[in-house]
Design an enzyme around this catalytic site. Structure first.
Site, PDB file in Angstrom:
ATOM      1  N   SER A  75       0.823  -1.200   0.000  1.00  0.00           N
ATOM      2  CA  SER A  75       0.000   0.000   0.000  1.00  0.00           C
ATOM      3  C   SER A  75       0.866   1.263   0.000  1.00  0.00           C
ATOM      4  O   SER A  75       1.673   1.454  -0.908  1.00  0.00           O
ATOM      5  CB  SER A  75      -0.952  -0.055   1.202  1.00  0.00           C
ATOM      6  OG  SER A  75      -1.912   0.964   1.150  1.00  0.00           O
ATOM      7  N   HIS A 100      -2.811  -1.276  -4.225  1.00  0.00           N
ATOM      8  CA  HIS A 100      -4.259  -1.517  -4.260  1.00  0.00           C
ATOM      9  C   HIS A 100      -5.008  -0.203  -4.324  1.00  0.00           C
ATOM     10  O   HIS A 100      -4.442   0.867  -4.096  1.00  0.00           O
ATOM     11  CB  HIS A 100      -4.720  -2.363  -3.068  1.00  0.00           C
ATOM     12  CG  HIS A 100      -4.557  -1.701  -1.744  1.00  0.00           C
ATOM     13  ND1 HIS A 100      -5.421  -1.899  -0.707  1.00  0.00           N
ATOM     14  CD2 HIS A 100      -3.631  -0.847  -1.258  1.00  0.00           C
ATOM     15  CE1 HIS A 100      -5.038  -1.205   0.349  1.00  0.00           C
ATOM     16  NE2 HIS A 100      -3.957  -0.558   0.033  1.00  0.00           N
TER      17      HIS A 100
END
Length: 191
Positions: A75, A100
């Site tokens: 992330s 993501h």
């Protein structure tokens, strides 16, 4: 001066406190000299604002900021890894990274939710910019697929341009960062 006095370790979730510490250290180290600074990353990611603060500090300092993923960078941590100085972004062979779509938990009044959505759209556009600026043009859209976690091992990260080198030891990394030999503390040079 030991080589590791320019290493900063990001081994936790990103938070305001972590950003404060890292930004302060980046500015302090850059003020001493402009030798490379190395951010060692092993993190699940975390707070977007913390990422932006660290990212902006990296871009402000004169020193090159190398990044190395040891373990994983997921992330926000993956976005920080790719923001390192091009040519100085590293992973170890068994490390992985994950990108993501941004997630958020929103509740409150309609106006509050609308305001949050504006922020989320802004953050999403920043992540798109990070990907465009830091990955190979033919691969950046791969990390922007919505509603899906996308994992890359070190070889795949190298292929898409997220990193520049896969290293198995610190000496190899230091040779790329600083082509002049670094003498470990307590040893004298052979000259």
């Amino acid at each position: 001066m030991k080589y590791n006095d320019r290493f900063l370790y990001l081994m936790q979730d990103f938070s305001d406190m972590l950003a404060l510490h890292v930004v302060k250290q980046l500015f302090d180290l850059d003020g001493k000299n402009t030798r490379d600074i190395v951010l060692v990353i092993n993190s699940d990611g975390g707070d977007v604002e913390a990422l932006f603060a660290i990212h902006d500090a990296i871009k402000m300092v004169k020193s090159d900021v190398a990044t190395i993923c040891i373990g994983h960078a997921f992330s926000c941590a993956a976005n920080l890894l790719i923001a390192g100085t091009k040519g100085k972004r590293f992973m170890t062979p068994i490390s992985s990274i994950m990108f993501h779509e941004m997630t958020a938990k929103i509740d409150g009044s309609t106006s509050t939710i609308n305001d949050e959505m504006v922020s989320i759209k802004h953050y999403s556009s920043m992540f798109t910019k990070f990907a465009k600026d830091n990955l190979h043009p033919e691969h950046y859209k791969q990390v922007l697929r919505p509603r899906k976690d996308i994992y890359f091992n070190a070889e795949q990260a190298l292929e898409i341009g997220a990193i520049d080198h896969i290293v198995t030891n610190v000496s190899d990394m230091l040779a790329i960062l600083n082509p002049t030999p670094i003498i470990p503390c307590g040893q004298k040079s052979s000259s």
